[in-house]
Design a protein around this motif. Structure first.
Motif, PDB file in Angstrom:
ATOM      1  N   ASN A   5       0.848  -1.197   0.000  1.00  0.00           N
ATOM      2  CA  ASN A   5       0.000   0.000   0.000  1.00  0.00           C
ATOM      3  C   ASN A   5       0.882   1.245   0.000  1.00  0.00           C
ATOM      4  O   ASN A   5       2.029   1.203   0.448  1.00  0.00           O
ATOM      5  CB  ASN A   5      -0.895   0.045   1.248  1.00  0.00           C
ATOM      6  N   LEU A   6       0.305   2.345  -0.464  1.00  0.00           N
ATOM      7  CA  LEU A   6       0.978   3.645  -0.371  1.00  0.00           C
ATOM      8  C   LEU A   6       0.001   4.645   0.226  1.00  0.00           C
ATOM      9  O   LEU A   6      -0.988   5.032  -0.411  1.00  0.00           O
ATOM     10  CB  LEU A   6       1.415   4.147  -1.761  1.00  0.00           C
ATOM     11  N   LEU A   7       0.245   5.034   1.484  1.00  0.00           N
ATOM     12  CA  LEU A   7      -0.532   6.090   2.118  1.00  0.00           C
ATOM     13  C   LEU A   7       0.426   7.268   2.273  1.00  0.00           C
ATOM     14  O   LEU A   7       1.437   7.163   2.955  1.00  0.00           O
ATOM     15  CB  LEU A   7      -1.070   5.635   3.472  1.00  0.00           C
ATOM     16  N   VAL A   8       0.106   8.369   1.606  1.00  0.00           N
ATOM     17  CA  VAL A   8       1.074   9.453   1.448  1.00  0.00           C
ATOM     18  C   VAL A   8       0.678  10.705   2.249  1.00  0.00           C
ATOM     19  O   VAL A   8      -0.479  11.149   2.198  1.00  0.00           O
ATOM     20  CB  VAL A   8       1.237   9.831  -0.044  1.00  0.00           C
ATOM     21  N   TYR A   9       1.666  11.243   2.963  1.00  0.00           N
ATOM     22  CA  TYR A   9       1.536  12.533   3.650  1.00  0.00           C
ATOM     23  C   TYR A   9       2.509  13.519   3.003  1.00  0.00           C
ATOM     24  O   TYR A   9       3.542  13.124   2.456  1.00  0.00           O
ATOM     25  CB  TYR A   9       1.880  12.404   5.131  1.00  0.00           C
ATOM     26  N   ARG A  10       2.170  14.779   3.086  1.00  0.00           N
ATOM     27  CA  ARG A  10       3.045  15.833   2.568  1.00  0.00           C
ATOM     28  C   ARG A  10       3.619  16.639   3.734  1.00  0.00           C
ATOM     29  O   ARG A  10       2.888  17.040   4.628  1.00  0.00           O
ATOM     30  CB  ARG A  10       2.241  16.755   1.637  1.00  0.00           C
ATOM     31  N   PHE A  11       4.929  16.831   3.719  1.00  0.00           N
ATOM     32  CA  PHE A  11       5.554  17.678   4.742  1.00  0.00           C
ATOM     33  C   PHE A  11       5.210  19.134   4.467  1.00  0.00           C
ATOM     34  O   PHE A  11       5.344  19.619   3.342  1.00  0.00           O
ATOM     35  CB  PHE A  11       7.083  17.497   4.732  1.00  0.00           C
ATOM     36  N   GLU A  12       4.757  19.824   5.489  1.00  0.00           N
ATOM     37  CA  GLU A  12       4.430  21.247   5.339  1.00  0.00           C
ATOM     38  C   GLU A  12       5.695  22.089   5.278  1.00  0.00           C
ATOM     39  O   GLU A  12       5.671  23.228   4.812  1.00  0.00           O
ATOM     40  CB  GLU A  12       3.547  21.707   6.497  1.00  0.00           C
ATOM     41  N   SER A 137      -2.926   0.354   4.850  1.00  0.00           N
ATOM     42  CA  SER A 137      -4.174   0.407   4.093  1.00  0.00           C
ATOM     43  C   SER A 137      -5.227   1.280   4.764  1.00  0.00           C
ATOM     44  O   SER A 137      -6.337   1.418   4.256  1.00  0.00           O
ATOM     45  CB  SER A 137      -4.734  -1.011   3.904  1.00  0.00           C
ATOM     46  N   SER A 138      -4.870   1.883   5.918  1.00  0.00           N
ATOM     47  CA  SER A 138      -5.815   2.760   6.620  1.00  0.00           C
ATOM     48  C   SER A 138      -5.039   3.819   7.395  1.00  0.00           C
ATOM     49  O   SER A 138      -3.881   3.612   7.770  1.00  0.00           O
ATOM     50  CB  SER A 138      -6.689   1.964   7.592  1.00  0.00           C
ATOM     51  N   THR A 139      -5.688   4.946   7.636  1.00  0.00           N
ATOM     52  CA  THR A 139      -5.045   6.013   8.405  1.00  0.00           C
ATOM     53  C   THR A 139      -4.817   5.580   9.847  1.00  0.00           C
ATOM     54  O   THR A 139      -3.868   6.028  10.491  1.00  0.00           O
ATOM     55  CB  THR A 139      -5.905   7.292   8.377  1.00  0.00           C
ATOM     56  N   LYS A 140      -5.689   4.687  10.355  1.00  0.00           N
ATOM     57  CA  LYS A 140      -5.525   4.201  11.728  1.00  0.00           C
ATOM     58  C   LYS A 140      -4.205   3.441  11.866  1.00  0.00           C
ATOM     59  O   LYS A 140      -3.448   3.637  12.824  1.00  0.00           O
ATOM     60  CB  LYS A 140      -6.694   3.294  12.114  1.00  0.00           C
ATOM     61  N   LYS A 141      -3.914   2.569  10.898  1.00  0.00           N
ATOM     62  CA  LYS A 141      -2.665   1.813  10.937  1.00  0.00           C
ATOM     63  C   LYS A 141      -1.477   2.742  10.722  1.00  0.00           C
ATOM     64  O   LYS A 141      -0.443   2.624  11.392  1.00  0.00           O
ATOM     65  CB  LYS A 141      -2.674   0.708   9.879  1.00  0.00           C
ATOM     66  N   ALA A 142      -1.602   3.678   9.789  1.00  0.00           N
ATOM     67  CA  ALA A 142      -0.515   4.614   9.515  1.00  0.00           C
ATOM     68  C   ALA A 142      -0.214   5.493  10.719  1.00  0.00           C
ATOM     69  O   ALA A 142       0.932   5.907  10.932  1.00  0.00           O
ATOM     70  CB  ALA A 142      -0.858   5.480   8.306  1.00  0.00           C
ATOM     71  N   VAL A 159       0.702  16.702   6.567  1.00  0.00           N
ATOM     72  CA  VAL A 159      -0.740  16.666   6.311  1.00  0.00           C
ATOM     73  C   VAL A 159      -0.968  15.609   5.236  1.00  0.00           C
ATOM     74  O   VAL A 159      -0.082  15.322   4.438  1.00  0.00           O
ATOM     75  CB  VAL A 159      -1.277  18.036   5.815  1.00  0.00           C
ATOM     76  N   PRO A 160      -2.142  14.984   5.221  1.00  0.00           N
ATOM     77  CA  PRO A 160      -2.404  13.971   4.194  1.00  0.00           C
ATOM     78  C   PRO A 160      -2.309  14.572   2.787  1.00  0.00           C
ATOM     79  O   PRO A 160      -2.746  15.700   2.555  1.00  0.00           O
ATOM     80  CB  PRO A 160      -3.839  13.518   4.496  1.00  0.00           C
ATOM     81  N   LEU A 161      -1.731  13.828   1.876  1.00  0.00           N
ATOM     82  CA  LEU A 161      -1.704  14.246   0.473  1.00  0.00           C
ATOM     83  C   LEU A 161      -3.028  13.810  -0.150  1.00  0.00           C
ATOM     84  O   LEU A 161      -3.223  12.635  -0.463  1.00  0.00           O
ATOM     85  CB  LEU A 161      -0.536  13.599  -0.264  1.00  0.00           C
ATOM     86  N   THR A 162      -3.946  14.745  -0.291  1.00  0.00           N
ATOM     87  CA  THR A 162      -5.260  14.431  -0.866  1.00  0.00           C
ATOM     88  C   THR A 162      -5.589  15.455  -1.950  1.00  0.00           C
ATOM     89  O   THR A 162      -5.350  16.656  -1.765  1.00  0.00           O
ATOM     90  CB  THR A 162      -6.371  14.459   0.206  1.00  0.00           C
ATOM     91  N   PRO A 163      -6.127  15.013  -3.073  1.00  0.00           N
ATOM     92  CA  PRO A 163      -6.486  15.937  -4.153  1.00  0.00           C
ATOM     93  C   PRO A 163      -7.568  16.921  -3.713  1.00  0.00           C
ATOM     94  O   PRO A 163      -8.342  16.641  -2.801  1.00  0.00           O
ATOM     95  CB  PRO A 163      -7.008  15.004  -5.256  1.00  0.00           C
ATOM     96  N   GLU A 164      -7.607  18.068  -4.373  1.00  0.00           N
ATOM     97  CA  GLU A 164      -8.646  19.060  -4.079  1.00  0.00           C
ATOM     98  C   GLU A 164     -10.007  18.561  -4.552  1.00  0.00           C
ATOM     99  O   GLU A 164     -11.017  18.801  -3.907  1.00  0.00           O
ATOM    100  CB  GLU A 164      -8.297  20.383  -4.756  1.00  0.00           C
ATOM    101  N   ASN A 165     -10.021  17.866  -5.685  1.00  0.00           N
ATOM    102  CA  ASN A 165     -11.271  17.317  -6.204  1.00  0.00           C
ATOM    103  C   ASN A 165     -11.635  16.029  -5.473  1.00  0.00           C
ATOM    104  O   ASN A 165     -10.765  15.337  -4.931  1.00  0.00           O
ATOM    105  CB  ASN A 165     -11.143  17.012  -7.701  1.00  0.00           C
ATOM    106  N   SER A 166     -12.908  15.689  -5.479  1.00  0.00           N
ATOM    107  CA  SER A 166     -13.370  14.424  -4.908  1.00  0.00           C
ATOM    108  C   SER A 166     -12.793  13.263  -5.712  1.00  0.00           C
ATOM    109  O   SER A 166     -12.908  13.221  -6.947  1.00  0.00           O
ATOM    110  CB  SER A 166     -14.897  14.371  -4.934  1.00  0.00           C
TER     111      SER A 166
END
Length: 294
Positions: A5-12, A137-142, A159-166
């Motif tokens: 899995n790849l759960l990605v955060y962005r460094f501020e 595979s989940s934010t809880k595990k991460a 902060v989580p790397l999430t797109p602006e669009n849905s």
């Protein structure tokens, strides 16, 4: 040793600690065995079983591994032991506070004899992209990794790397109109949900996305909740609304680029070196396409 899995955060802000500093801080908080009355122990492990380093730098990324030891104490076993205590003491009416005390007593008695399960979570800091990537595979595990890393380093401005669009809206748009991409494509495995209270769900596997079975619900307003994607004929993965890349699988084209090494450690490092470049392209490409979906 590839990621599932790849759960990605962005460094501020860019991480300031050097490789040696991160290595030193992690090595000061290694995983230790659970104490007699502990349910869980968390700490850092060497990245590779064959090595001793707590941080490995590969292709401008710092790899590290969080270890977790957990006692296996099923609720059913605790309940059985509590019931036996009640029988032994011939208790007729047990209040809530007495039941709580019995649970604590039994748990403390069973803990020293409980089986221990050890597992680990691999992660890396991408110095090139300014990302923290966790194989979860989940934010809880991460959060096990992020919270312990924050304690270890002193701070972790992410902060989580999430797109602006849905993401679900983008997946639905792609299923209806196709993806405007030469490298990203949708595979014949998709899940849909009817957008209304107590709406229906539908799963399709091995059914063409342009088939009537898939397209009719979409035209009626159903939304894509999960789909399998393929990038550049090198890797496939599942994507849903949480923007976590799951069920990663390298494909033949990627494996053709791997050179065989006699040393198992060198083989792992070589695979990770190529994988890092691929992960960077996949995440950035899907992120950009999601934001550009109309």
């Amino acid at each position: 040793m590839s990621f599932k899995n790849l759960l990605v955060y962005r460094f501020e802000e860019p991480i300031k600690d050097s490789l040696s500093t991160v290595e030193e801080k992690l090595s000061e908080k290694p995983l230790t065995a659970c104490l007699t009355q502990e349910m869980e122990s968390v700490g850092w492990l060497p990245v590779f079983k064959e090595g001793k380093q707590y941080v490995e730098k590969i292709n401008n990324a710092l790899f590290f591994r969080l270890g977790i030891e957990q006692k296996i104490l099923p609720n059913s076993a605790v309940k059985t032991a509590v019931d036996k205590k009640i029988e032994e003491k011939d208790l007729k009416h047990v209040s809530r506070s007495e039941m709580k005390e019995l649970h604590e007593l039994v748990t403390n008695e069973l803990l020293p004899h409980a089986l221990v399960n050890r597992h680990s979570i691999l992660a890396y800091i991408d110095l090139e992209k300014n990302w923290l990537v966790v194989d979860a595979s989940s934010t809880k595990k991460a959060s096990l990794v992020t919270s312990h890393l924050r304690k270890t380093l002193g701070s972790l401005p992410i902060v989580p790397l999430t797109p602006e669009n849905s993401v679900n809206a983008a997946l639905t748009h792609w299923a209806l109109h196709g993806i405007q991409s030469d490298v990203l494509s949708m595979l014949d495995e998709i899940e849909l949900k009817e957008v209304k209270d107590e709406g229906g769900n539908a799963k399709f596997k091995g059914v063409a996305l342009n088939s009537k079975e898939v397209q009719d619900p979409l035209k009626e307003g159903w939304q894509v909740t999960k789909v399998m994607l393929e990038y550049d004929e090198q890797i496939s993965f599942s994507m849903s609304g949480d923007f976590i890349f799951k069920r990663l699988k390298f494909l033949e084209r990627f494996e053709e680029n791997l050179e065989s090494e006699d040393d198992p450690l060198l083989q792992i490092q070589a695979e990770l070196y190529l994988a890092i470049d691929l992960y960077r392209r996949v995440v950035q490409n899907v992120y950009d396409l999601t934001n550009s979906a109309k």
